[in-house]
Design a protein around this motif. Sequence first.
Motif, PDB file in Angstrom:
ATOM      1  N   LYS A 107      -6.650 -13.587 -69.046  1.00 60.17           N
ATOM      2  CA  LYS A 107      -5.546 -14.370 -68.511  1.00 60.17           C
ATOM      3  C   LYS A 107      -6.072 -15.473 -67.595  1.00 60.17           C
ATOM      4  N   ASP A 108      -7.018 -15.123 -66.704  1.00 62.25           N
ATOM      5  CA  ASP A 108      -7.609 -16.127 -65.818  1.00 62.25           C
ATOM      6  C   ASP A 108      -8.355 -17.187 -66.620  1.00 62.25           C
ATOM      7  N   MET A 109      -9.029 -16.757 -67.693  1.00 63.66           N
ATOM      8  CA  MET A 109      -9.778 -17.684 -68.533  1.00 63.66           C
ATOM      9  C   MET A 109      -8.824 -18.669 -69.208  1.00 63.66           C
ATOM     10  N   MET A 110      -7.674 -18.153 -69.688  1.00 65.48           N
ATOM     11  CA  MET A 110      -6.700 -19.036 -70.338  1.00 65.48           C
ATOM     12  C   MET A 110      -6.142 -20.033 -69.328  1.00 65.48           C
ATOM     13  N   SER A 111      -5.874 -19.567 -68.113  1.00 66.09           N
ATOM     14  CA  SER A 111      -5.370 -20.454 -67.076  1.00 66.09           C
ATOM     15  C   SER A 111      -6.411 -21.525 -66.733  1.00 66.09           C
ATOM     16  N   ALA A 112      -7.667 -21.109 -66.638  1.00 66.07           N
ATOM     17  CA  ALA A 112      -8.743 -22.064 -66.359  1.00 66.07           C
ATOM     18  C   ALA A 112      -8.878 -23.067 -67.501  1.00 66.07           C
ATOM     19  N   ASP A 113      -8.734 -22.597 -68.738  1.00 62.99           N
ATOM     20  CA  ASP A 113      -8.803 -23.499 -69.898  1.00 62.99           C
ATOM     21  C   ASP A 113      -7.657 -24.506 -69.877  1.00 62.99           C
ATOM     22  N   GLU A 114      -6.462 -24.033 -69.536  1.00 65.54           N
ATOM     23  CA  GLU A 114      -5.317 -24.939 -69.470  1.00 65.54           C
ATOM     24  C   GLU A 114      -5.514 -25.986 -68.376  1.00 65.54           C
ATOM     25  N   SER A 115      -6.050 -25.563 -67.232  1.00 66.36           N
ATOM     26  CA  SER A 115      -6.312 -26.508 -66.138  1.00 66.36           C
ATOM     27  C   SER A 115      -7.355 -27.541 -66.553  1.00 66.36           C
ATOM     28  N   ALA A 116      -8.442 -27.059 -67.157  1.00 64.96           N
ATOM     29  CA  ALA A 116      -9.513 -27.973 -67.584  1.00 64.96           C
ATOM     30  C   ALA A 116      -8.987 -28.962 -68.619  1.00 64.96           C
ATOM     31  N   THR A 117      -8.130 -28.485 -69.510  1.00 64.78           N
ATOM     32  CA  THR A 117      -7.559 -29.369 -70.529  1.00 64.78           C
ATOM     33  C   THR A 117      -6.663 -30.418 -69.875  1.00 64.78           C
ATOM     34  N   ALA A 118      -5.890 -29.997 -68.890  1.00 58.22           N
ATOM     35  CA  ALA A 118      -5.033 -30.955 -68.173  1.00 58.22           C
ATOM     36  C   ALA A 118      -5.880 -31.997 -67.439  1.00 58.22           C
ATOM     37  N   TRP A 119      -6.975 -31.551 -66.823  1.00 54.01           N
ATOM     38  CA  TRP A 119      -7.870 -32.499 -66.135  1.00 54.01           C
ATOM     39  C   TRP A 119      -8.480 -33.472 -67.133  1.00 54.01           C
ATOM     40  N   ALA A 120      -8.872 -32.962 -68.302  1.00 55.96           N
ATOM     41  CA  ALA A 120      -9.485 -33.821 -69.330  1.00 55.96           C
ATOM     42  C   ALA A 120      -8.497 -34.877 -69.811  1.00 55.96           C
ATOM     43  N   LEU A 121      -7.271 -34.460 -70.034  1.00 59.79           N
ATOM     44  CA  LEU A 121      -6.259 -35.420 -70.493  1.00 59.79           C
ATOM     45  C   LEU A 121      -5.998 -36.482 -69.427  1.00 59.79           C
ATOM     46  N   ALA A 122      -5.940 -36.051 -68.164  1.00 60.13           N
ATOM     47  CA  ALA A 122      -5.730 -37.014 -67.074  1.00 60.13           C
ATOM     48  C   ALA A 122      -6.928 -37.951 -66.941  1.00 60.13           C
ATOM     49  N   ALA A 123      -8.127 -37.408 -67.078  1.00 56.25           N
ATOM     50  CA  ALA A 123      -9.336 -38.239 -66.995  1.00 56.25           C
ATOM     51  C   ALA A 123      -9.377 -39.234 -68.153  1.00 56.25           C
ATOM     52  N   GLY A 124      -8.945 -38.795 -69.319  1.00 55.17           N
ATOM     53  CA  GLY A 124      -8.879 -39.698 -70.472  1.00 55.17           C
ATOM     54  C   GLY A 124      -7.894 -40.828 -70.257  1.00 55.17           C
ATOM     55  N   GLY A 125      -6.917 -40.586 -69.397  1.00 59.65           N
ATOM     56  CA  GLY A 125      -5.951 -41.616 -69.052  1.00 59.65           C
ATOM     57  C   GLY A 125      -6.432 -42.550 -67.959  1.00 59.65           C
ATOM     58  N   GLY A 126      -7.663 -42.313 -67.464  1.00 59.93           N
ATOM     59  CA  GLY A 126      -8.250 -43.226 -66.485  1.00 59.93           C
ATOM     60  C   GLY A 126      -8.305 -42.707 -65.056  1.00 59.93           C
ATOM     61  N   ASP A 127      -7.989 -41.447 -64.808  1.00 62.33           N
ATOM     62  CA  ASP A 127      -8.013 -40.882 -63.462  1.00 62.33           C
ATOM     63  C   ASP A 127      -9.425 -40.381 -63.130  1.00 62.33           C
TER      64      ASP A 127
END
Length: 197
Positions: free
Chosen positions: A10-30
């Motif tokens: 469960k923690d791993m899935m949450s960490a994966d979701e967070s990392a994916t959200a960070w990646a998408l935001a970084a791809g948007g220029g953040d």
Amino acid sequence: MTSALPVSRKDMMSADESATAWALAAGGGDPEAFEHFVRALHRDVLRYVAHLSADPQAADDLTQETFLRALGSLHRFEGRSSARTWLLSIARRAVIDSFRYAAARPRPSDNPNWQMAVEIAQPRDVPGFDDGIALLDLLEALPDDRREAFVLTQMLELTYAEAAEVSGCPIGTVRSRVARARITLLGLLAEAETPAA
């Protein structure tokens, strides 16, 4: 200092979701999101490339290369897989490219007994060092495809589906490779613990 305790799924899935959200935001220029993305996945990438390359000294360079490649591709990341899976696929290609590069360029040595020089340069008296060397030796005895599947699923705790995506093979193949790796490792452990006659 990071904990050596296993992380729950469960923690791993949450960490994966967070990392994916960070990646998408970084791809948007953040740029701040990219920093969080790197922090979230740096350890996993480092461990993965260290095992794939079997060269702990090259692991830092390969990890850096992985994140540089990811930075150049983040604008194309759409989140169809987790950022972790996507990044480990990039790491795998970075290791393969480093093998190709090394094969194309022979390394000369000034020391006639280069093997002894390498042995002397290895760290000693570090807690857990001998256990780590024993584990690396056992993993090194596995064929490359089985070692990769084992490291992805058992050490980096990717699901079989994620490991299949990283490796570019069917899930059933990953399951088979992990099962065979376990059998081989158990046999090697039993053999190592058997006293010599």
